[in-house]
Design an enzyme around this catalytic site. Structure first.
Site, PDB file in Angstrom:
ATOM      1  N   GLY A  62     -23.092  70.188  20.111  1.00 15.89           N
ATOM      2  CA  GLY A  62     -22.077  69.357  18.936  1.00 15.89           C
ATOM      3  C   GLY A  62     -21.015  68.334  19.626  1.00 15.89           C
ATOM      4  O   GLY A  62     -21.188  67.853  20.300  1.00 15.89           O
ATOM      5  N   SER A  63     -19.616  68.554  19.324  1.00 16.17           N
ATOM      6  CA  SER A  63     -18.563  67.502  19.538  1.00 16.17           C
ATOM      7  C   SER A  63     -18.278  67.667  20.909  1.00 16.17           C
ATOM      8  O   SER A  63     -17.632  66.654  21.405  1.00 16.17           O
ATOM      9  CB  SER A  63     -17.419  67.724  18.543  1.00 16.17           C
ATOM     10  OG  SER A  63     -17.742  67.532  17.254  1.00 16.17           O
TER      11      SER A  63
END
Length: 576
Positions: free
Chosen positions: A279-280
């Site tokens: 993810g981020s």
């Protein structure tokens, strides 16, 4: 009468002559034969039970030691009645059917129980049961039980390393069997212990700090229980050297009680083996690459006002709608739209080049077994949407240790380090057989790393996604990650299964520790800033106090903070 006396004297003379002759023969002719026979009767070879080397933490505290226990055996053919079995049952577990079966086959040896307590063995030996005996054997003991079990690992009944350091360094820890010569009397009773010392394996000294390990495990355990998560990972590392200071997984196990493990998956070192989409937290690659290539500046603006971006017919949205954001705000607020726009400016070839530079898609080389390399597809195999998915941490598979190493690049000024656990191996005599060498490679400039450090500090400040990672008196740099798990049954990303993470370093401007926290399948909340960031804060707060690291605001209190050197980063504090 006189003849009888003469005859008796002759007989005595002959006897004495025979004796003298025999003695002379023994002393001068057959001396070596009798000397050899006497030597065989007076000395005895005795097997030395080899002791496995110990494992110590960085402060010399014991993590794994070897004890001496006794193993009981029986000669099944000597079994005359069930009474023997009934007597033994009151002390140990006995497989009566197996003993009887082996007795019928005329088998002469069978283990009753391996490595029992000395007190129990002594009680059984005192009974003097025919056919029952014992031999001393080494037994592994882990003083801290669950603590660092995935790092230390364990051995099997024959003291062969099966997991963790016990497996990775088995050839150093184990000692070869040997024997010594002891003196015995006519009845075989030992008169001396012989000339050889005990045989012992080499000792291993690791980078793990028992105190930090306890802190990490305590707060990881609390978080997994609070969020009813399926699993959790936390790793703490020195970002400059690659030394692993603590590594924990949940669920965990006690290597002293392996028989209670019902699910074999519990012994898996998830920090190295479990792949997930980051993810981020993966946005650091795109951001760093764009800065290093001179494509953007911290104040470069990106229009994210639509709240989504369309890539090959697929809409990728932001968690929250933003307006026009500067480059640093894109990272601070974790904008998917802004990150994808930066990636498009960079281009897929350059993006892939930096992904590989940061070590993704290959093993870190940490000296623990079972590490996975992860997966990143070469650009030829990217789909039309890959340029939108990969920059935000989708379509890639990573391990927690890989992500932590990537953030250490920013923390240490641009170097990719090789993580390691064993710092030194010493022989039983204290000679150093192995000493770890710090391995690192420059992959980005100090200038780029400095800019990224400043941006990552803003992530934990007001307006960022990880305000719950902020510490009182210390600057924290880091990034949150909230990734939906891919559901192979539906072929889509799940709406209720997430990986929540936070990775960062502290103090932000002079990092002493870099750390990652990953929580799988939390319930009740799923954002990395809510689930994982508080765990980072709790661990860091206690770790900073434990390491006696001055606060960033020490300057305001009239203190000058410096470092002794770049290798051990020892803090030196003096009055201004």
């Amino acid at each position: 009468m006189q003849k009888r006396v003469i005859l008796l004297k002759i007989m005595l003379l002959v006897c004495f002559a025979s004796i003298i002759f025999r003695l002379g023969l023994i002393m001068f002719v057959e001396h070596q034969v009798y000397f050899s026979r006497a030597k065989i009767q007076q000395i005895k070879k005795e097997e030395i039970i080899p002791k496995r080397g110990n494992i110590y933490d960085r402060m010399g505290r014991e993590l794994a030691v070897s004890l001496e226990k006794e193993s009981l055996f029986i000669d099944p053919s000597s079994l005359k009645s069930d009474e023997t079995i009934n007597i033994l049952k009151s002390y140990i577990k006995v497989n009566a059917e197996q003993i009887k079966t082996q007795s019928e086959k005329n088998i002469r040896f069978l283990w009753l129980e391996r490595k029992v307590d000395h007190a129990v063995a002594e009680k059984i030996k005192a009974l003097k049961i025919e056919g029952v005996g014992s031999v001393p054997e080494g037994a592994r003991f882990y003083p801290n039980g669950f603590l660092a079990s995935h790092v230390i690992g364990f051995v099997n009944i024959d003291e062969q390393g099966m997991e963790g350091l016990e497996r990775q360094y088995d050839k150093y820890l184990k000692a070869e069997k040997s024997s010594k010569v002891v003196s015995v009397d006519a009845r075989g009773k030992k008169l001396s212990d012989g000339s050889l010392k005990d045989i012992k394996g080499n000792d291993i000294f690791v980078t793990i700090d028992e105190g930090l390990q306890y802190i990490v495990e305590k707060y990881l355990e609390e978080a997994v229980k609070k969020w009813q998560a399926s699993s959790g990972i936390a790793i703490m590392m020195d970002p400059f050297t690659g030394e692993i200071l603590a590594l924990a997984n949940r669920p965990t196990y006690d290597p002293n009680n392996l028989k209670f493990i019902k699910n074999i998956g519990i012994i898996r070192n998830r920090a190295l083996t479990d792949l997930y989409e980051p993810g981020s937290t993966f946005k650091i690659v795109t951001a760093t690459a764009a800065l290093e290539e001179g494509i953007v500046k911290p104040y470069t603006k990106f229009d994210c006002s639509q709240g989504y971006i369309e890539v090959w017919g697929k809409k990728i949205k932001d968690a929250h709608r933003h307006g026009v954001l500067t480059f640093e705000e894109v990272i601070q607020k974790s904008s998917n739209v802004g990150t994808i726009k930066i990636a498009m400016m960079l281009g897929k070839e350059k993006l892939y080049q930096y992904i590989k530079k940061f070590g993704f898609g290959e093993k870190t080389g940490i000296d623990l077994p079972g590490e996975m390399a992860g997966y990143i597809r070469p650009t030829q195999k990217w789909s039309g949407t890959s340029i939108g998915a990969i920059p935000i941490g989708q379509e890639v598979a990573v391990t927690a240790i890989q992500v932590l190493r990537a953030y250490s690049v920013i923390a240490n000024g641009g170097y990719l380090v090789k993580p390691f656990v064993v710092s030194e191996i010493r022989s039983s005599e204290g000679n150093i057989l192995y000493k770890a060498v710090i391995q690192r490679e420059k992959i980005v400039s100090e200038k780029t790393a400095k800019i990224m450090r400043d941006i990552l500090k803003k992530v934990t400040e007001e307006g960022g996604t990880a305000t719950q990672a902020k510490l009182d008196g210390n600057n924290v740099a880091g990034k949150t990650g909230t990734a939906q798990k891919y559901d192979p049954k539906t072929g889509r990303y799940s709406k209720d299964r997430f990986v929540s993470s936070f990775v960062g370093f502290i103090p932000a401007d002079n990092p002493r520790i870099a750390m990652i926290v990953v929580i799988h399948d939390p319930k009740g909340a799923h954002y990395g800033g809510v689930v994982a960031a508080p765990v980072f804060k709790a661990i860091s707060d206690e770790a900073m106090a434990y390491l006696n690291i001055p606060r960033d605001d020490a300057k305001e209190k009239g203190l000058v903070v410096t470092f002794e050197n770049e290798t051990n980063r020892k803090v030196v504090v003096a009055k201004e």
